[in-house]
Design a protein around this motif. Structure first.
Motif, short mmCIF file in Angstrom:
data_model
loop_
_atom_site.label_atom_id
_atom_site.label_comp_id
_atom_site.label_asym_id
_atom_site.label_seq_id
_atom_site.Cartn_x
_atom_site.Cartn_y
_atom_site.Cartn_z
N THR A 110 -7.91 9.99 22.41
CA THR A 110 -8.19 10.06 23.84
C THR A 110 -6.98 9.65 24.66
OG1 THR A 110 -10.53 9.59 23.47
CG2 THR A 110 -9.68 9.16 25.68
N MET A 112 -8.86 4.09 21.05
CA MET A 112 -9.14 5.52 21.11
C MET A 112 -7.83 6.30 21.11
SD MET A 112 -12.36 5.73 23.77
CE MET A 112 -11.45 5.13 25.18
N LEU A 140 -13.35 14.67 29.33
CA LEU A 140 -13.04 13.89 28.14
C LEU A 140 -14.31 13.51 27.38
CD1 LEU A 140 -10.30 11.43 29.51
CD2 LEU A 140 -9.95 13.44 28.06
N GLU A 155 -4.58 12.40 24.77
CA GLU A 155 -5.01 13.44 25.70
C GLU A 155 -4.76 13.03 27.15
OE1 GLU A 155 -6.44 16.96 27.24
OE2 GLU A 155 -5.83 16.48 25.19
N ASP A 168 -13.59 8.98 18.60
CA ASP A 168 -13.10 7.97 19.55
C ASP A 168 -14.25 7.26 20.26
OD1 ASP A 168 -10.48 8.32 18.92
OD2 ASP A 168 -9.82 8.86 20.94
N GLY A 189 -13.97 8.96 32.02
CA GLY A 189 -13.89 10.41 32.11
C GLY A 189 -13.92 10.91 33.54
#
Length: 652
Positions: A473, A470, A509, A476, A324, A360
């Motif tokens: 990501t 992504m 992340l 998540e 990603d 992140g």
């Protein structure tokens, strides 16, 4: 088509020449195409995303010969073998719907029908080709089109070519193609239009050579044996044969043709914007809606190229930084229509700044604070939004439509910039509202809950809009937000998350990367690998020809072979050298061969060396062998001849 579907959308990458060394440049266009396909699916379109491999042509035939395999074996290995094209697309999380190989039977049969139709309507005729040909690009050029006598596309040497060939009446369609380019938005970016018109059409568009007789690896012209179809007819019509044109393999042509967009590299714009529409005009077929010629990834100022040795291995980059992050970098750092200068330092800095520091950090801080201050769920008791919340909420509420406008223009970099502008604002919002201060008093808790809710909702919308870029990501992020909605409709509304949203903790992340350490590691990895097989260095001492000619090299047959007692190195050979008298030679190769395996073999011996004693036994000559080191271990192979060669035959 379902009621909720916005319609059909057909997007393609070019089909790729099967390269033995895939680099990040190969992934660039396909990642962009995948991102656009995912974006249209997010919007609600029924998407057909086509990619594949272009497997015919002289360069494939030549490379297969060099490798000692058939052309089909050569392309099979590169497409389906380890770290081949299919493996790379899997690595890069490419969500293609259909993969075509131009060696597929249905495609070959369809191309033969297409070629015959253009021949029957008078647009293909037989003649003799005489001119310049660039084998790597599979391109024909006139003398005036060459640059310093070399191919204008790749800069390599061209070769003279003269052979019987069929020609396509490309000149017949010059005016119509020029009108298409100049008066519609068929080709983008617009800068490509003047290049095509001024460099190729206005100087005089010549008819195109569309068959070859100097090699055989291609689609045969079924009505004229000996001719194979020019690879660019073969390659361009894949966009339609993969939907069922002139074949019964598929039945999607009416649903998806004309294509919404072909994404291609700028080096093949000429084929897609001049030759492709002309051939479609010849068959009275609808033209694709758009051709978009993106720029190149440049390394050290030059295009990435396996032939130049300046490739960047996507497997190494994906392993070290994540797929990603690599996908994001390619579309965040370079405007899609322009060239971009790739460097490992830029890659690492982009990951650190955008993904580790901004995205992140926002996700980690917000989720951690929600769990620290409220446990599993936020409380439903929250204060109403305050004036200082208005700017962030307004930015998030208007983000989807602004993002959509940029994505529809294939301005991926701009779309990401909008999302990260909001992410940056959300990080600032944390500092402005100081949740750690609000958490100190019970009176501050309702306001704290509202601040955290606004942050989580911002993360939801931004995470959803990052899905095309992504996907893992974004998935998540949705999980961290308790399985939050990220469908297209929900991304235009602020306040979709339930007030008591549950959060889920997780690792960072995108951990921050030590730039200096990582650059050093990548530099080490980029050094040429030490060869698995090492050979002895060549001697500097010269031997004159007359002396060399005195050596008598003979074929000898092994009649018997045995170990020499008290020696772990020597084998004793009884040899037929063609004289009628057995010859005995001792050789220190016991650790490489079993005696019984050599009986009956035909070897090479130097027979006019003076006798010498070895372990008390006489050796009359020397057997020839090749010695090398493989993975640190010495290897030896006796020079063996075809057993049909008689004993005593002289080698010269």
């Amino acid at each position: 088509m379902c009621d909720k579907c916005k319609g059909n959308y057909y997007i393609t990458t070019p089909i790729y020449y099967p390269s033995a060394k895939l680099h990040i440049g190969h992934a660039y266009c396909t990642v962009a195409t995948d991102t656009m396909a995912r974006f249209k699916r997010l919007q609600g379109y029924n998407v057909m995303f086509l990619t594949g491999t272009d497997e015919h042509g002289q360069k494939i035939e030549d490379k297969a010969k060099e490798a000692g395999v058939t052309p089909q074996q050569f392309v099979d290995n590169i497409v389906t073998g380890e770290k081949g094209v299919l493996d790379l697309w899997k690595l890069m999380n490419i969500s293609y719907d259909r993969f075509i190989r131009t060696t597929d039977d249905y495609h070959v049969a369809a191309i033969q029908k297409i070629f015959k139709k253009m021949y029957d309507n008078g647009d293909i005729y037989k003649g003799t080709y005489k001119g310049k040909y660039c084998k790597p690009c599979e391109s024909f050029w006139t003398e005036s089109q060459l640059v310093d006598g070399k191919c204008p596309d790749c800069g390599r040497e061209v070769q003279d070519a003269e052979e019987e060939a069929y020609f396509f009446r490309l000149s017949k369609y010059a005016d119509r193609v020029q009108d298409l380019l100049e008066n519609t938005d068929f080709l983008e970016p617009r800068s490509r239009v003047s290049e095509m018109v001024n460099n190729f059409i206005k100087p005089g568009l010549e008819d195109l050579c569309v068959s070859r007789t100097s090699f055989t690896w291609g689609v045969p012209v079924d009505f004229d044996p000996g001719h194979v179809v020019y690879v660019w007819i073969d390659a361009l019509f894949n966009y339609m044969t993969a939907l069922g044109f002139e074949n019964d393999k598929y039945d999607d042509l009416s649903s998806f043709w004309p294509a919404d967009v072909h994404f291609i590299g700028k080096e093949i714009v000429r084929f897609h914007s001049i030759i492709w529409p002309a051939m479609l005009m010849s068959l009275d077929l609808p033209l694709p809606k758009k051709v978009f010629g993106h720029g190149w990834l440049l390394l050290d100022g030059g295009k990435m190229s396996k032939s130049k040795g300046n490739v960047v291995d996507p497997y190494i980059l994906a392993e070290r930084f994540g797929v990603d992050a690599l996908r994001f970098f390619l579309l965040r750092s370079f405007p899609f229509g322009s060239d971009g200068n790739f460097s490992n330092e830029l890659l690492i800095n982009t990951i650190n700044v955008d993904l580790a520091n901004d995205l992140g950090n926002l996700v980690s801080r917000t989720v951690a604070m929600a769990q620290k201050y409220f446990g599993e769920k936020l409380p439903t008791e929250q204060l109403a939004d305050e004036e200082k919340d208005a700017e962030l909420i307004a930015m998030v509420s208007g983000l989807r439509d602004q993002y959509e406008a940029e994505m529809e223009k294939y301005a991926f970099q701009n779309g990401l910039a909008l999302v990260f502008k909001v992410i940056s604002r959300a990080n600032k919002y944390i500092d402005e509202n100081a949740p750690w201060v609000l958490a100190k008093t019970e009176e501050g808790k309702p306001r704290l809950a509202k601040v955290l809710y606004n942050l989580l909702e911002t993360i939801r919308v931004c995470g959803g809009l990052l899905t095309p870029f992504m996907p893992a990501t974004s998935e998540e992020i949705a999980k961290r937000l308790g399985g939050a909605r990220m469908d297209w409709e929900s991304l235009n509304t602020f306040g979709i998350l339930p007030a008591d949203v549950a959060t889920v903790a997780g690792p960072a992340l995108f951990p921050r990367i030590d730039v200096e350490k990582e650059l050093a590691a990548l530099e080490e990895l980029s050094k040429p690998a030490k060869p698995a097989i090492e050979i002895e260095p060549y001697t500097e001492e010269k031997v004159d020809f007359d002396t060399f000619c005195k050596s008598d090299f003979r074929a000898v047959k092994v009649k018997a072979c045995q170990n020499v007692k008290k020696s772990d190195k020597l084998l004793q050979f009884t040899l037929d050298d063609g004289t009628g008298t057995d010859r005995q030679i001792l050789s220190g190769i016991a650790k490489f061969y079993k005696p019984e395996d050599l009986v009956g073999k035909t070897l090479v011996a130097i027979t006019n060396l003076p006798p010498r004693k070895m372990m008390g036994r006489e050796s009359n000559g020397m057997l020839l062998s090749a010695v090398h080191t493989e993975k640190g271990e010495e290897k030896l192979n006796l020079v063996m001849l075809d057993d049909a060669i008689p004993a005593g035959a002289k080698l010269c």
